[in-house]
Enzyme design. Structure first.
Site, PDB file in Angstrom:
ATOM      1  N   GLY A  13      38.930  42.598  33.925  1.00  0.00           N
ATOM      2  CA  GLY A  13      38.177  42.772  34.407  1.00  0.00           C
ATOM      3  C   GLY A  13      38.762  42.404  35.847  1.00  0.00           C
ATOM      4  N   THR A  14      40.124  42.454  36.373  1.00  0.00           N
ATOM      5  CA  THR A  14      41.451  42.290  36.932  1.00  0.00           C
ATOM      6  C   THR A  14      41.281  42.474  38.293  1.00  0.00           C
ATOM      7  OG1 THR A  14      42.692  43.409  35.079  1.00  0.00           O
ATOM      8  CG2 THR A  14      43.766  43.314  36.949  1.00  0.00           C
ATOM      9  N   VAL A  15      42.245  41.530  39.086  1.00  0.00           N
ATOM     10  CA  VAL A  15      42.544  41.543  40.679  1.00  0.00           C
ATOM     11  C   VAL A  15      43.707  41.787  40.918  1.00  0.00           C
ATOM     12  CG1 VAL A  15      40.485  39.812  40.934  1.00  0.00           C
ATOM     13  CG2 VAL A  15      42.863  38.985  40.608  1.00  0.00           C
TER      14      VAL A  15
END
Length: 533
Positions: A351-353
């Site tokens: 669910g990555t930044v």
């Protein structure tokens, strides 16, 4: 007031600056990085500060217990850092199958691998940083301790995760709710959330240059929790872990070198797709044949990537071959006038930044960090705020598959930072987060930039498509209807999505080599911001 309701089209413009720039998906995190630049830190320090702050300010996508990758441009050279952790020594395919699974579970204790993110902060600071880790992590510590109000997209995904996790059974999940739903519900948009335990953990990581996380009290607390609940990760797995400096891989696309981290990451899928697409007709703006060829190139590259990418020494085919023009030419011949059902490339015999930073010295960082699926495994180590990733969910339990689960092995990894150069000069960092959308996002952003000469903000704003398997292609709500109809006539099974959330969230910073002026674009699909001075 509905903070997610936007009845009218809004517009963002490219942000320009000279001294420094930070672009990421959460405004307060971007400002945390800018604060470090103003204090005399460089682009690497700003990236560390932003990354640590994002574990607090966007926990729906990443955490202290996640992985990270970075591409770092310093003094005319590009460096790659792989801070993805391996599977624990006790985690075997047989052990997972003995628990009744025929494939890797997505949540719980089984998909947890060694977290690499804290080691990435420490290693980047050691090798290239100007400020101490205590200085660069301070903004994150402050936000965790004092709290902050949730931004709109953050609040949306927080509630979505809460609704999914409340269906889970097992005492091992209780601490997630204690940490992220302390009042028996998810915090609302605009409501203040804080985590003193998260602040304490960040403070310990800062003081010990992350060694406590891998060898000290934090490592022991992780092991104690795993032993109590039947998990596999142990202190020895943490103590033996070190991030790896790697040589970035690239392809030349119409005069520009596009750079990615080598496997175990999926970045090479974007490079393979660019090579295949380059064999096609000259791209035309908003043209059905061009979109058709893009989709076909991507599905061929992705099919091969998913079939063969794992740890580089366990791949049944050489990376160099998959990036070769010979491979691209062979695959390009399979593209015709209608959509195909792709099969993997035949092996040659034998669910990555995401965040981007830049400073006035020319240093630039392309950095990505993730717990994988949203908050990750649903496991939080009590009293620490450490939300553990579920990266091991991508391992295969099929012994014939290259990504077969083995102890101490790094799995196929979705998170990928990108970087663009031309004639040996840095153009700048770019990235699009979002699971299997990431190489597809990189592919589309590069084409928008190089073929259509779109500015960084416009390159991100173009409505996106996503190949999801077979002949199925998802497109955003704003994707032109006439193109949807024309693609369907070519055999594509087009599904128009009601929300743009699954199409990735990107950031771009380009640098003018003559003037040093920075030009930044941020993602309109999230709470993104470019902070600059």
């Amino acid at each position: 007031m509905d903070y997610l309701n936007h009845p009218f089209t809004s517009k963002r413009h490219t942000v320009f600056a000279k001294k420094g720039m930070v672009a990421t998906s959460q405004p307060l995190a971007a400002q945390a990085g800018l604060e470090i630049l103003r204090k005399g830190g460089n682009a690497i320090d700003a990236a560390i500060a932003t990354a640590a702050a994002l574990t607090v300010l966007e926990p729906t996508s990443n955490g202290i217990g996640g992985d990270a990758f970075a591409l770092v441009w310093v003094k005319g050279e590009l460096h790659g850092l792989n801070a993805s952790g391996p599977s624990p020594e006790l985690l075997t395919a047989e052990a997972v199958k003995a628990l009744g699974y025929d494939k890797m579970p997505k949540l719980g204790l089984e998909p947890i691998t060694v977290p690499g993110a804290p080691s990435a902060w420490a290693e980047l600071s050691r090798k290239f940083g100007r400020l101490s880790l205590e200085e660069t992590l301070q903004p994150a510590i402050t936000y965790a301790e004092e709290g902050y109000p949730l931004s709109p997209i953050l609040g949306k995904y927080w509630r979505k995760a809460y609704n999914a996790y409340k269906k889970l059974e097992g005492k091992e999940f209780e601490h997630w709710f204690e940490t992220f739903a302390p009042n028996g519900r998810p915090p609302e948009i605009g409501e203040i959330w804080s985590s003193k335990a998260h602040a304490d953990t960040l403070r310990t990581i800062a003081k010990t240059n992350a060694r406590d996380f891998y060898e000290g009290e934090l490592a022991q607390r992780i092991e104690d929790f795993m032993v109590e609940h039947g998990g596999f990760l142990r202190k020895g797995d943490l103590a033996s872990y070190k991030p790896e400096w790697v040589k970035p891989i690239s392809t030349n696309y119409r005069g520009y070198d596009v750079w990615e981290i080598p496997p175990n990451g999926q970045g090479m899928v974007a490079l393979m797709a660019l090579n295949i697409f380059e064999q096609q007709d000259t791209p035309k703006w908003q043209n059905v044949d061009t979109y058709h060829q893009q989709i076909e190139a991507m599905k061929l590259a992705f099919t091969d990537g998913q079939a063969y990418i794992t740890e580089m020494n366990e791949m049944p085919i050489r990376v160099e071959h998959l990036l070769s023009k010979e491979y691209a030419s062979q695959r390009a011949k399979e593209i015709n006038e209608t959509a195909i059902d792709p099969i993997p490339y035949e092996l040659p015999k034998g669910g990555t930044v995401y965040l981007a930073t830049a400073d006035d010295e020319g240093n630039m960082v392309s950095y990505i960090q993730s717990n994988y699926m949203g908050f990750g495994s649903g496991i939080v180590i009590p009293g620490t705020g450490i939300s553990m990733q579920n990266r091991g969910a991508d391992f295969s339990l099929d012994e014939s598959h290259p990504n077969y689960l083995k102890p101490g092995k790094r799995t196929y990894h979705t998170i990928i930072p990108g970087f663009l150069t031309k004639d040996g000069e840095a153009v700048g960092p770019f990235g699009v987060m979002g699971g299997y959308m990431q190489p597809q996002g990189h592919f589309q952003v590069v084409i928008n930039t190089i073929d259509y000469l779109l500015n960084p903000q416009a390159a991100l704003d173009v409505p996106r498509w996503q190949w999801v398997g077979g002949k199925k292609v998802h497109v955003e709500p704003e994707f032109p209807g006439y193109l949807v109809q024309a693609l369907e006539r070519k055999g594509h099974e087009i599904q128009v999505q009601t929300d743009g959330g699954s199409f990735g969230r990107g950031q771009i910073i380009w640098r003018n080599a003559q003037t040093g002026v920075l030009a930044g674009g941020t993602e309109s699909r999230t709470d993104g911001m470019v902070a600059a001075w």
